[in-house]
Design an enzyme around this catalytic site. Structure first.
Site, PDB file in Angstrom:
ATOM      1  N   HIS A 106       0.846  -1.203   0.000  1.00  0.00           N
ATOM      2  CA  HIS A 106       0.000   0.000   0.000  1.00  0.00           C
ATOM      3  C   HIS A 106       0.875   1.246   0.000  1.00  0.00           C
ATOM      4  O   HIS A 106       1.876   1.320   0.710  1.00  0.00           O
ATOM      5  CB  HIS A 106      -0.920   0.017   1.220  1.00  0.00           C
ATOM      6  CG  HIS A 106      -1.779   1.252   1.285  1.00  0.00           C
ATOM      7  ND1 HIS A 106      -2.828   1.471   0.421  1.00  0.00           N
ATOM      8  CD2 HIS A 106      -1.706   2.356   2.077  1.00  0.00           C
ATOM      9  CE1 HIS A 106      -3.377   2.643   0.695  1.00  0.00           C
ATOM     10  NE2 HIS A 106      -2.718   3.192   1.694  1.00  0.00           N
ATOM     11  N   SER A 107       0.472   2.246  -0.804  1.00  0.00           N
ATOM     12  CA  SER A 107       1.168   3.529  -0.889  1.00  0.00           C
ATOM     13  C   SER A 107       2.630   3.290  -1.284  1.00  0.00           C
ATOM     14  O   SER A 107       2.888   2.621  -2.282  1.00  0.00           O
ATOM     15  CB  SER A 107       1.024   4.279   0.442  1.00  0.00           C
ATOM     16  OG  SER A 107       1.377   5.628   0.317  1.00  0.00           O
ATOM     17  N   MET A 108       3.602   3.816  -0.535  1.00  0.00           N
ATOM     18  CA  MET A 108       4.998   3.530  -0.859  1.00  0.00           C
ATOM     19  C   MET A 108       5.232   2.033  -0.965  1.00  0.00           C
ATOM     20  O   MET A 108       6.012   1.558  -1.806  1.00  0.00           O
ATOM     21  CB  MET A 108       5.929   4.120   0.205  1.00  0.00           C
ATOM     22  CG  MET A 108       7.411   3.845  -0.053  1.00  0.00           C
ATOM     23  SD  MET A 108       8.493   4.279   1.330  1.00  0.00           S
ATOM     24  CE  MET A 108       8.718   2.657   2.070  1.00  0.00           C
ATOM     25  N   ALA A 110       3.478  -0.193  -2.242  1.00  0.00           N
ATOM     26  CA  ALA A 110       3.134  -0.729  -3.559  1.00  0.00           C
ATOM     27  C   ALA A 110       4.323  -0.652  -4.502  1.00  0.00           C
ATOM     28  O   ALA A 110       4.583  -1.579  -5.275  1.00  0.00           O
ATOM     29  CB  ALA A 110       1.942   0.030  -4.135  1.00  0.00           C
ATOM     30  N   SER A 133      -1.834  -1.040  -4.000  1.00  0.00           N
ATOM     31  CA  SER A 133      -2.923  -0.276  -3.406  1.00  0.00           C
ATOM     32  C   SER A 133      -2.485   1.170  -3.136  1.00  0.00           C
ATOM     33  O   SER A 133      -1.410   1.410  -2.583  1.00  0.00           O
ATOM     34  CB  SER A 133      -3.344  -0.948  -2.090  1.00  0.00           C
ATOM     35  OG  SER A 133      -4.202  -0.123  -1.333  1.00  0.00           O
TER      36      SER A 133
END
Length: 263
Positions: A106-108, A110, A133
């Site tokens: 998720h975020s970084m 990903a 994500s």
């Protein structure tokens, strides 16, 4: 929701064992699937505890613990994407062949998961599905330079992204806590803000892109750009909520993962 997997028979494999880098959140002695999770910037393995609890028994859940936080607080954080990914890949490969391995970031996380998948595939370790994500596709260049800003700038951005900004405001009220937390946050921001995608072969694994309706860091349309980075199947799912929609939609995300992996 699109079902990416076409396999009918799933081999039972040896479970990933815990190390300083890899933390087992849901154990299974002979898992049918293994999910390796990558925390967002400034985050830790605890970001995925609730998700691990929601997943079926056949899925072993492991999360990466980046240095510079929680029980690795005494270690220097890594502010370079390539260095961070190389260390993670080394840890995974040291486990020996891992069957039915999927990645979720998720975020970084990903972007870290994407680069990890690339390197693993090049080194002969297959990946089944990459779940990405809350992050634009790798060709996106992060315009910010918050890692060069003040602590107040960093805290302000964390408040902007948080589901509950009040939970972050304590960093303004407790300077001693900020001194512990913000160095890792700054290093993570530097890693993602200085990351530049390098051309290479598209992933062989399937890719499932997850995004929320009100994420200030990207649009639902940008999630579709991940399609260009796989030769496998692609799925795109939109959830209601902000950047950390997973906090409120954990059961729905767990259901998507379980259905995709066909446990």
């Amino acid at each position: 929701m699109t079902n990416l997997s076409t396999e009918k028979e799933i081999d039972v494999g040896k479970a990933i064992v815990a190390t300083d880098w890899l933390r087992v959140l849901r154990a299974h002695p002979a898992p049918r699937r293994q999910l390796l999770c990558f925390p967002p910037g400034g985050g830790s393995v605890t970001a995925y505890r609730a998700l691990a609890e929601q997943l079926d028994d056949g899925i072993a859940v492991v999360a990466v613990q980046y240095p510079g936080r929680q029980d690795r607080l005494g270690e220097p954080a890594i502010d370079d994407m390539d260095t961070l990914v190389d260390r993670i890949v080394e840890e995974v490969l040291d486990q020996g062949p891992v069957q039915q391995l999927s990645l979720f970031g998720h975020s970084m996380g990903a972007t870290v998961a994407f680069e990890t998948a690339r390197r693993l595939e090049r080194k002969g370790q297959p990946v089944t599905t990459l779940f990405v994500s809350g992050r634009p596709a790798p060709t996106f260049v992060e315009p910010g330079r918050l890692h060069l800003g003040s602590d107040d700038d960093l805290i302000g951005d964390l408040e902007r992204l948080a589901t509950d900004p009040a939970s972050v405001r304590i960093l303004r009220e407790e300077p001693s806590l900020a001194e512990l937390v913000l160095p890792a946050v700054r290093s993570d921001y530097q890693a993602i803000e200085t990351y530049r995608y390098r051309e290479g072969a598209a992933l062989a694994c399937d890719v499932s892109a997850l995004v929320s309706t009100d994420d200030p860091t990207m649009t639902p349309e940008q999630a579709r750009d991940w399609r260009e980075h796989t030769r496998g199947a692609f799925a795109h799912t939109v959830f209601p909520g902000g950047h950390f929609y997973l906090d409120d939609k954990v059961s729905e995300v767990a259901d998507l993962i379980a259905r995709t992996l066909q446990t």
